[in-house]
Design an enzyme around this catalytic site. Sequence first.
Site, PDB file in Angstrom:
ATOM      1  N   HIS A 113       0.835  -1.194   0.000  1.00  0.00           N
ATOM      2  CA  HIS A 113       0.000   0.000   0.000  1.00  0.00           C
ATOM      3  C   HIS A 113       0.872   1.248   0.000  1.00  0.00           C
ATOM      4  CE1 HIS A 113       0.439  -1.353   4.191  1.00  0.00           C
ATOM      5  NE2 HIS A 113       0.492  -0.083   4.507  1.00  0.00           N
ATOM      6  N   TYR A 161      -5.761   5.034  10.550  1.00  0.00           N
ATOM      7  CA  TYR A 161      -5.594   5.472  11.936  1.00  0.00           C
ATOM      8  C   TYR A 161      -6.667   6.524  12.185  1.00  0.00           C
ATOM      9  CZ  TYR A 161      -0.749   3.603  11.975  1.00  0.00           C
ATOM     10  OH  TYR A 161       0.363   2.804  11.921  1.00  0.00           O
ATOM     11  N   PRO A 172       2.523   0.274  19.791  1.00  0.00           N
ATOM     12  CA  PRO A 172       2.296  -0.248  18.440  1.00  0.00           C
ATOM     13  C   PRO A 172       1.928   0.811  17.394  1.00  0.00           C
ATOM     14  CG  PRO A 172       0.489  -0.840  19.911  1.00  0.00           C
ATOM     15  CD  PRO A 172       1.557  -0.234  20.764  1.00  0.00           C
ATOM     16  N   LYS A 177       6.364  -0.075  14.429  1.00  0.00           N
ATOM     17  CA  LYS A 177       7.818  -0.066  14.265  1.00  0.00           C
ATOM     18  C   LYS A 177       8.535  -1.247  14.919  1.00  0.00           C
ATOM     19  CE  LYS A 177       8.346   3.326  11.616  1.00  0.00           C
ATOM     20  NZ  LYS A 177       8.012   2.652  10.364  1.00  0.00           N
ATOM     21  N   TYR A 230       7.697   7.385   8.921  1.00  0.00           N
ATOM     22  CA  TYR A 230       6.773   6.244   8.909  1.00  0.00           C
ATOM     23  C   TYR A 230       7.264   5.186   7.925  1.00  0.00           C
ATOM     24  CZ  TYR A 230       2.319   3.749   8.650  1.00  0.00           C
ATOM     25  OH  TYR A 230       1.335   2.789   8.682  1.00  0.00           O
TER      26      TYR A 230
HETATM   27  C1  PHB Z   1      -1.216  -4.342  12.692  1.00  0.00           C
HETATM   28  O1  PHB Z   1      -1.470  -4.651  11.528  1.00  0.00           O
HETATM   29  O2  PHB Z   1      -1.312  -5.164  13.613  1.00  0.00           O
HETATM   30  C2  PHB Z   1      -0.785  -2.953  12.963  1.00  0.00           C
HETATM   31  C3  PHB Z   1      -0.744  -2.026  11.935  1.00  0.00           C
HETATM   32  C4  PHB Z   1      -0.355  -0.732  12.177  1.00  0.00           C
HETATM   33  C5  PHB Z   1       0.029  -0.361  13.438  1.00  0.00           C
HETATM   34  C6  PHB Z   1       0.023  -1.283  14.475  1.00  0.00           C
HETATM   35  C7  PHB Z   1      -0.403  -2.584  14.237  1.00  0.00           C
HETATM   36  O3  PHB Z   1       0.417   0.904  13.680  1.00  0.00           O
END
Ligand code: PHB
Length: 390
Positions: free
Chosen positions: A73, A201, A293, A297, A385
Amino acid sequence: MTKTQVAIIGGGPAGLLLSHILHLHGIDSIVLERQTRAYVLGRIRAGVLEFGTVQLLRDVGLGARLDREGLVHAGTLMTWQGEGSALIDTVKYANRPMMAYGQTAITEDLYAARDRDGGRIVHEAVDVALHGLTSDHPFVTYTKDGSPQRIDCEFVAGCDGFHGVSRRSIPADVLRTYEQVYPFGWLGIMSETPPMKDLIYAHHERGFALASQRNPMLSRYYIQCEIETDPADWPDERFWDEFKARLPQELARTVVTGPSIEKSVAPLRSFVAEPMRHGRLFLAGDSAHIVPPTGAKGLNLAVSDVHYLARALEAHYRGGSDELLQSYSRTALQRVWGAERLSWWLTRLLHVFPQDSAFERKMRLNEFQYLQRSEHAMGSLSEQYAGLPF
Ligand code: PHB
Ligand code: APR
């Protein structure tokens, strides 16, 4: 008594990847893992890979399934209640896409490669203890099926995660730790439904929410929750309702719901231990640092640590200099602190903190608006990121 060049403590992604790369360089290792293989493979962790991580996995021969099943993506969508959205476009700003590919899948690929190459992995190794770390002859003891065992080695790699024995084997007067614990957790579910189009997000006054993906029929969703949350109090229906309430309506309508196949609560913590080396012990991955999370990272950092450590051990065994071993901690920590700052910053930006004043909420909103309006702000976030180069 058994001998090896590098004793690796921990058979998670860091330990397995290190033993695989060392093998490619003709360096022998043994992995000691406290749990069974089924237990390790049953753990559900994050799953977003930086381009540098993908490239490294390809370079060491682990790209086939990843390139077949991973979901590429261009970036991640951030939404904000009543304020629209902003795209962290890593292709536009950093010339690098991201890939969703679960840590479980990477661990499976690593086990397959170690099995194929005759790698030695001892599961259910209990009471692991490290000895002689500042001597030229370190050794590791453990118990397997009730009988005591010993491995003599030249180096020890501490890849045994946050709760492992390796970091605790460094004397307290040598080790410095830095920590921040956040006043909430994430309630996560896995569901065998098609993921949303984008990784999302979402900030909302009810709390943060995240839509992620694993493969075309496997999705991962999270909502910010209270630390004491019991998943049993969250039947699927309640989870989906809460998740959708935190998204803009037009996106909430596109969520495909279904029964969850896993549901759990994870705490959020920032943690760094310095230095990442003591004598002949080298820490890598979660044994040395934890990130919250937000930003995904953790696994990417474990991979970059392993890259630096494997490179340093390779130079040592090639008969080159030990300069890379000497600088390992400094080099790895530079990248670690960068990821710590990004994860801490994104966590602060996107969550609802119980203690925050109205002023702080305004600051947070303005920060998001700045990301929406400024190419510089978004460029800076996207670059971090996407992952700074190794
Ligand atoms: C996940 O896919 O578990 C995941 C994705 C993005 C994040 C944290 C966890 O920032
Ligand atoms: N002896 C042997 N093995 C141990 C011990 C011990 N005393 N303590 C822990 N272990 C094992 C754990 O059972 C686990 O399998 O070490 C392994 C560490 O693996 P992870 O916790 O997955 O850590 P790491 O390999 O560094 O991977 C980092 O995991 O938590 C995520 O966000 C993180 O994605 C990142 C990745």
